[in-house]
Scaffold this active site. Sequence first.
Site, mmCIF file in Angstrom:
data_model
loop_
_atom_site.group_PDB
_atom_site.id
_atom_site.type_symbol
_atom_site.label_atom_id
_atom_site.label_comp_id
_atom_site.label_asym_id
_atom_site.label_seq_id
_atom_site.Cartn_x
_atom_site.Cartn_y
_atom_site.Cartn_z
ATOM 1 N N ARG A 239 0.858 -1.186 0.000
ATOM 2 C CA ARG A 239 0.000 0.000 0.000
ATOM 3 C C ARG A 239 0.891 1.231 0.000
ATOM 4 N NH1 ARG A 239 -3.437 -2.716 -1.619
ATOM 5 N NH2 ARG A 239 -5.505 -3.136 -0.788
ATOM 6 N N GLU A 268 -3.229 7.623 -4.218
ATOM 7 C CA GLU A 268 -3.656 7.006 -5.469
ATOM 8 C C GLU A 268 -4.982 7.573 -5.969
ATOM 9 O OE1 GLU A 268 -2.192 2.777 -4.934
ATOM 10 O OE2 GLU A 268 -3.913 2.476 -6.232
ATOM 11 N N HIS A 286 -0.818 0.216 -10.035
ATOM 12 C CA HIS A 286 -1.482 -0.740 -9.120
ATOM 13 C C HIS A 286 -1.962 -1.993 -9.879
ATOM 14 C CE1 HIS A 286 -3.607 -1.041 -4.962
ATOM 15 N NE2 HIS A 286 -3.277 -2.240 -5.423
HETATM 16 C C1 DGY Z 1 -5.268 -6.052 -2.856
HETATM 17 O O1 DGY Z 1 -5.981 -7.028 -3.075
HETATM 18 O O2 DGY Z 1 -5.164 -5.541 -1.744
HETATM 19 C C2 DGY Z 1 -4.538 -5.522 -4.030
HETATM 20 O O3 DGY Z 1 -3.899 -4.337 -3.767
HETATM 21 C C3 DGY Z 1 -5.475 -5.408 -5.215
HETATM 22 O O4 DGY Z 1 -4.708 -5.528 -6.349
#
Ligand code: DGY
Length: 325
Positions: A239, A268, A286
């Site tokens: 993240r 983002e 992403h």
């Molecule tokens: C998640 O599943 O947390 C991912 O970031 C999605 O791609």
Amino acid sequence: MKENKVYLTRMIPEKAVRYLEEYCSVEVNPDDRPLRREELIEKVKGMHAVLTMLNDGVDATLLDAAGPQCRIFANYAVGYNNIDIPAATKRGVFISNTPDVLRDATADLAWALMLAAARRITEGDSLMRSGAFTGWAPLFMLGVEVTGKILGIIGAGRIGQAVAQRGTGFGMKILYTANSSKQDFENKTGARRVGIDELLSQSDFISIHTPLTPATHHLIGQREFGMMKKTAILVNTARGPVVDEKALAEALRTGSIRGAGIDVYEREPEVEKGLLGLSNIVLCPHLGSATLDTRENMGLMAAENILAALRGEIPPQCLNPEAAE
Ligand code: DGY
């Protein structure tokens, strides 16, 4: 069961939608964009289940807007930092996520970024397209070797372990941080659990796989970049807010670290402006779980969780089973 209404905040692969439609009445956001807050609040009203994306904020207001008949918010992601779980539990609403099914796709992408940053793939691609390639030369576009180096895994959960496992194929030594030691993982990979400072100062490649929580917000900032090797390459597929993006831009600009491969961003879809002009960073939009197989499996998993909740069962990937009490 057909009387149950399910809302999908974005279109997901058809297979999962068709599966849900066999049992429920399904409505999907028809537009290829996230819903605005007020639209989301309007759309969830009267639903028995909602399938949400990682950029939908699920809080007390949204849960109350859905109403007391709502049984579950199934997040189409493994990460669930967008959800206020205590607020859901208090209202007897289950929350589920999609672990495991995106482990390999995300681990592969972390590796794609690591190799691309180490071997300057995107720089080379731009150079070729601009017509600037004048021929092989001994000192031209030298990168760094990956094989045999030290790989530091911050957060050795499912994805972190899968990244490390791939590293053993490159003869890498593995260091990791985790809340507790992972004996099986250590036996399989020879990995060694260390404190974060040791990991930062020893690793040639550092890959982040920790969830975003108040404790991991800006886990990597100016102090941490200062501890890394000047030759280090940082990869983040977890993240964005785990890394202080301004500090990252500064570390890359001043050569305090060598490079980075980044798939997730602090604000983002916005990207820190200071990163955009740098050639020693590979930027991805992403894409960690972005393969058709994985996105179908995420959809089927979310659907199974929804169907279980609608049958009155605790969903298999439930994050708050205590909501049943
Ligand atoms: C998640 O599943 O947390 C991912 O970031 C999605 O791609």
